[in-house]
Enzyme design. Structure first.
Site, PDB file in Angstrom:
ATOM      1  NE  ARG A   1       7.641   5.442  17.751  1.00 14.49           N
ATOM      2  CZ  ARG A   1       6.692   4.378  17.622  1.00 14.49           C
ATOM      3  NH1 ARG A   1       6.292   4.048  16.243  1.00 14.49           N
ATOM      4  NH2 ARG A   1       6.271   3.619  18.207  1.00 14.49           N
TER       5      ARG A   1
ATOM      6  CG  HIS B   1      -1.404  -1.083   1.491  1.00  9.97           C
ATOM      7  ND1 HIS B   1      -2.866  -1.782   1.244  1.00  9.97           N
ATOM      8  CD2 HIS B   1      -1.130  -2.135   2.560  1.00  9.97           C
ATOM      9  CE1 HIS B   1      -2.800  -2.866   1.690  1.00  9.97           C
ATOM     10  NE2 HIS B   1      -2.095  -3.168   2.494  1.00  9.97           N
TER      11      HIS B   1
END
Length: 235
Positions: free
Chosen positions: A207, A130
């Site tokens: 992150r 995707h």
């Protein structure tokens, strides 16, 4: 009129050779199309250059295929664009996938919707399902690439390569800043920006730490609501 007559003649030749055309009036041949046994082509497919379709290949509607070889048992779903690519046996491509020059999709690999592959190897059984861009990369066998993954291959001057090993799990929304290598059986956490090599079997987390402000959203919404009411009164 002459063009449609030419195209219908080509379509009839394909059908006589055993190719299934869903609508012979809606196919465009702008080069050479070589087909194996039991090939099926849906409407509005455009073939240019040298295209080879192996046995049991299925081409969905609205596909544009140029200078590409597709091996036996592969399905190309609707609205895909393939250019100067090689696709192996029993692969699943699309819908809405783009294979650019140098894309090498090995057998039983999966390239899903809104995925772009350029100058990259997707090895046997690997999945890019995707919303991803894979450019200048090597992806190992059975590796899973999560949604929204990008190989950041261009630094503004030079192109760099990303190497991902076998049996790797790349978490969704991972940015891989090339040149970088992710080892076999490694993982990346969702939302990571990976700019250093990841050794075999390691988990990379890159992150910012989440911080929650208690009650901040309620106060902000209330402030905005009062501001909107004040503006409406002025108007």
């Amino acid at each position: 009129v002459a063009e449609r007559a030419f195209q219908l003649r080509a379509a009839n030749a394909l059908m006589k050779a055993g190719v299934t055309l869903i609508d012979p009036a809606r196919i465009d041949l702008r080069g050479t199309l070589n087909c194996g046994h039991d090939v099926s082509i849906d409407v509005n497919a455009v073939f240019s250059g040298e295209v080879t379709l192996g046995d049991d290949v299925s081409i969905g509607p609205n596909c544009v295929i140029s200078n590409t070889t597709i091996a036996a048992g592969t399905t190309v779903h609707a609205n895909c664009v393939l250019e100067d690519a090689v696709v192996g046996e029993r692969c699943d491509i699309g819908p809405f996938a783009r294979l650019r020059p140098g894309a090498d999709i090995r057998q039983q690999a999966r390239v899903g919707n809104f995925v772009e592959i350029k100058n990259a190897i997707v090895a046997e059984g690997a999945k890019v399902n995707h919303l991803s861009y894979i450019g200048d990369a090597d992806i190992g066998a059975r590796t899973n690439i999560g949604a929204g993954t990008i190989t950041c291959n261009y630094d503004g001057v030079f192109k760099h390569r990303t190497v991902i090993g076998e049996d790797v799990f790349i978490g969704s929304n991972t940015m891989l800043v090339a040149p970088v290598t992710v080892g076999n059986a490694a993982m990346t956490a969702s939302g990571s920006v990976v700019s250093r090599d990841v050794p075999d079997g390691d988990l990379a987390i890159a992150r910012s730490r989440q911080e929650n402000k208690p009650g901040f959203a309620v106060k902000l919404f209330e402030k905005l609501r009062h501001l909107k009411i004040s503006q409406n009164k002025v108007q």
